[in-house]
Design a protein around this motif. Sequence first.
Motif, PDB file in Angstrom:
ATOM      1  N   PHE A  85       0.848  -1.184   0.114  1.00  0.00           N
ATOM      2  CA  PHE A  85      -0.241  -0.029  -0.043  1.00  0.00           C
ATOM      3  C   PHE A  85       0.844   1.138  -0.244  1.00  0.00           C
ATOM      4  CE2 PHE A  85       0.709  -0.985   4.456  1.00  0.00           C
ATOM      5  CZ  PHE A  85       0.887   0.453   5.008  1.00  0.00           C
ATOM      6  N   MET A  86       0.309   2.408  -0.388  1.00  0.00           N
ATOM      7  CA  MET A  86       1.019   3.522  -0.252  1.00  0.00           C
ATOM      8  C   MET A  86      -0.215   4.387   0.175  1.00  0.00           C
ATOM      9  SD  MET A  86       2.170   4.732  -4.077  1.00  0.00           S
ATOM     10  CE  MET A  86       1.149   4.860  -5.288  1.00  0.00           C
ATOM     11  N   GLN A  87       0.195   5.779   0.795  1.00  0.00           N
ATOM     12  CA  GLN A  87      -0.796   6.628   1.354  1.00  0.00           C
ATOM     13  C   GLN A  87      -0.167   8.260   0.899  1.00  0.00           C
ATOM     14  OE1 GLN A  87      -1.381   5.268   5.599  1.00  0.00           O
ATOM     15  NE2 GLN A  87      -3.575   5.173   4.522  1.00  0.00           N
ATOM     16  N   LEU A  88      -0.992   8.797   0.022  1.00  0.00           N
ATOM     17  CA  LEU A  88      -0.685  10.248  -0.219  1.00  0.00           C
ATOM     18  C   LEU A  88      -1.149  11.199   0.145  1.00  0.00           C
ATOM     19  CD1 LEU A  88      -0.651   8.934  -4.265  1.00  0.00           C
ATOM     20  CD2 LEU A  88       1.139   9.013  -2.822  1.00  0.00           C
ATOM     21  N   VAL A  89      -0.670  12.017   0.808  1.00  0.00           N
ATOM     22  CA  VAL A  89      -1.425  13.259   1.666  1.00  0.00           C
ATOM     23  C   VAL A  89      -1.220  14.407   0.814  1.00  0.00           C
ATOM     24  CG1 VAL A  89      -1.288  14.259   3.789  1.00  0.00           C
ATOM     25  CG2 VAL A  89      -0.545  11.760   3.465  1.00  0.00           C
ATOM     26  N   GLY A  90      -2.530  15.147   1.379  1.00  0.00           N
ATOM     27  CA  GLY A  90      -2.659  16.598   0.499  1.00  0.00           C
ATOM     28  C   GLY A  90      -3.316  17.213   1.682  1.00  0.00           C
ATOM     29  N   ALA A  91      -3.288  18.810   1.609  1.00  0.00           N
ATOM     30  CA  ALA A  91      -4.052  19.487   2.497  1.00  0.00           C
ATOM     31  C   ALA A  91      -4.456  20.690   1.754  1.00  0.00           C
ATOM     32  CB  ALA A  91      -3.142  19.722   3.799  1.00  0.00           C
ATOM     33  N   ASN A  92      -5.325  21.190   1.983  1.00  0.00           N
ATOM     34  CA  ASN A  92      -5.648  22.556   1.631  1.00  0.00           C
ATOM     35  C   ASN A  92      -6.618  23.373   2.796  1.00  0.00           C
ATOM     36  OD1 ASN A  92      -6.716  25.077   0.344  1.00  0.00           O
ATOM     37  ND2 ASN A  92      -8.243  23.744  -0.999  1.00  0.00           N
ATOM     38  N   GLY A  93      -5.703  24.213   3.194  1.00  0.00           N
ATOM     39  CA  GLY A  93      -5.989  24.781   4.575  1.00  0.00           C
ATOM     40  C   GLY A  93      -6.139  23.550   5.742  1.00  0.00           C
ATOM     41  N   GLN A  94      -7.499  23.643   6.414  1.00  0.00           N
ATOM     42  CA  GLN A  94      -7.693  22.446   7.421  1.00  0.00           C
ATOM     43  C   GLN A  94      -8.425  21.346   6.740  1.00  0.00           C
ATOM     44  OE1 GLN A  94      -9.041  25.926  10.318  1.00  0.00           O
ATOM     45  NE2 GLN A  94      -9.203  23.679  11.313  1.00  0.00           N
ATOM     46  N   ASP A  95      -8.553  21.411   5.542  1.00  0.00           N
ATOM     47  CA  ASP A  95      -9.038  20.223   4.859  1.00  0.00           C
ATOM     48  C   ASP A  95      -7.925  19.151   4.256  1.00  0.00           C
ATOM     49  OD1 ASP A  95     -11.671  21.054   4.941  1.00  0.00           O
ATOM     50  OD2 ASP A  95     -11.560  21.940   2.825  1.00  0.00           O
ATOM     51  N   VAL A  96      -7.691  18.180   4.975  1.00  0.00           N
ATOM     52  CA  VAL A  96      -6.778  17.147   4.602  1.00  0.00           C
ATOM     53  C   VAL A  96      -7.398  15.721   3.865  1.00  0.00           C
ATOM     54  CG1 VAL A  96      -5.396  15.552   5.998  1.00  0.00           C
ATOM     55  CG2 VAL A  96      -5.822  17.691   6.846  1.00  0.00           C
ATOM     56  N   SER A  97      -6.827  15.549   2.938  1.00  0.00           N
ATOM     57  CA  SER A  97      -7.176  14.326   1.954  1.00  0.00           C
ATOM     58  C   SER A  97      -5.873  13.296   2.156  1.00  0.00           C
ATOM     59  CB  SER A  97      -7.205  14.640   0.657  1.00  0.00           C
ATOM     60  OG  SER A  97      -8.499  15.818   0.307  1.00  0.00           O
ATOM     61  N   VAL A  98      -6.478  11.938   2.344  1.00  0.00           N
ATOM     62  CA  VAL A  98      -5.331  10.940   2.163  1.00  0.00           C
ATOM     63  C   VAL A  98      -5.768   9.993   1.442  1.00  0.00           C
ATOM     64  CG1 VAL A  98      -4.511   9.024   3.608  1.00  0.00           C
ATOM     65  CG2 VAL A  98      -4.915  11.181   4.640  1.00  0.00           C
ATOM     66  N   GLU A  99      -5.091   9.671   0.108  1.00  0.00           N
ATOM     67  CA  GLU A  99      -5.283   8.835  -0.683  1.00  0.00           C
ATOM     68  C   GLU A  99      -4.612   7.414  -0.481  1.00  0.00           C
ATOM     69  OE1 GLU A  99      -5.483   7.642  -5.589  1.00  0.00           O
ATOM     70  OE2 GLU A  99      -4.430   9.159  -4.847  1.00  0.00           O
ATOM     71  N   THR A 100      -5.564   6.314  -0.283  1.00  0.00           N
ATOM     72  CA  THR A 100      -4.814   5.201   0.030  1.00  0.00           C
ATOM     73  C   THR A 100      -5.044   4.277  -1.066  1.00  0.00           C
ATOM     74  OG1 THR A 100      -5.474   5.335   2.316  1.00  0.00           O
ATOM     75  CG2 THR A 100      -4.698   3.038   1.716  1.00  0.00           C
ATOM     76  N   VAL A 101      -3.890   3.500  -1.489  1.00  0.00           N
ATOM     77  CA  VAL A 101      -3.828   2.775  -2.680  1.00  0.00           C
ATOM     78  C   VAL A 101      -3.242   1.255  -2.170  1.00  0.00           C
ATOM     79  CG1 VAL A 101      -2.980   2.484  -4.905  1.00  0.00           C
ATOM     80  CG2 VAL A 101      -3.023   4.790  -4.308  1.00  0.00           C
ATOM     81  N   LEU A 102      -4.270   0.309  -2.497  1.00  0.00           N
ATOM     82  CA  LEU A 102      -3.701  -0.897  -2.403  1.00  0.00           C
ATOM     83  C   LEU A 102      -3.298  -1.644  -3.600  1.00  0.00           C
ATOM     84  CD1 LEU A 102      -3.637  -3.298  -0.207  1.00  0.00           C
ATOM     85  CD2 LEU A 102      -6.096  -3.978  -0.894  1.00  0.00           C
ATOM     86  N   MET A 103      -2.266  -2.108  -3.510  1.00  0.00           N
ATOM     87  CA  MET A 103      -1.600  -2.667  -4.750  1.00  0.00           C
ATOM     88  C   MET A 103      -1.188  -4.202  -4.641  1.00  0.00           C
ATOM     89  SD  MET A 103       0.934   0.458  -5.441  1.00  0.00           S
ATOM     90  CE  MET A 103       1.335   0.405  -3.610  1.00  0.00           C
TER      91      MET A 103
END
Length: 128
Positions: free
Chosen positions: A58-76
């Motif tokens: 797996f890998m997890q990619l993180v992004g943020a826009n102000g206080q909004d946090v996004s985590v994309e989790t990829v299962l490979m």
Amino acid sequence: MLKSDSIASLASALSSAQGELKHASKDKTNPFFNSTYADLANVIDTMRDVLSKNGLSFMQLVGANGQDVSVETVLMHKSGEWVSTTLTMRATKGDPQGIGSCITYARRYSLSAIVGIASEEDDDGNAA
């Protein structure tokens, strides 16, 4: 959810892995809710060897826009097949510690969900 054209090999490997996986032990205490939980390191340690043995990673990619946090989790899967999902949450505080805490929380929940293990008590909805 996004996925590769086929997930047949991934689905088979995940099925085998889920037969071996145990739930993460609740080794940390949240004094605010008087509850216990499994931290991110424990969740990863619980699944790493079983996933690897079954050709999964797996890998997890993180992004943020102000206080909004996004985590994309990829299962490979070693075949190249993959599934991914993105979880977006709002941090309760906009300082680095608040953003970091939100990222860790989102990573833990997203990773547990995509692999199919439980890592927290059912009453965690109190936090919502």
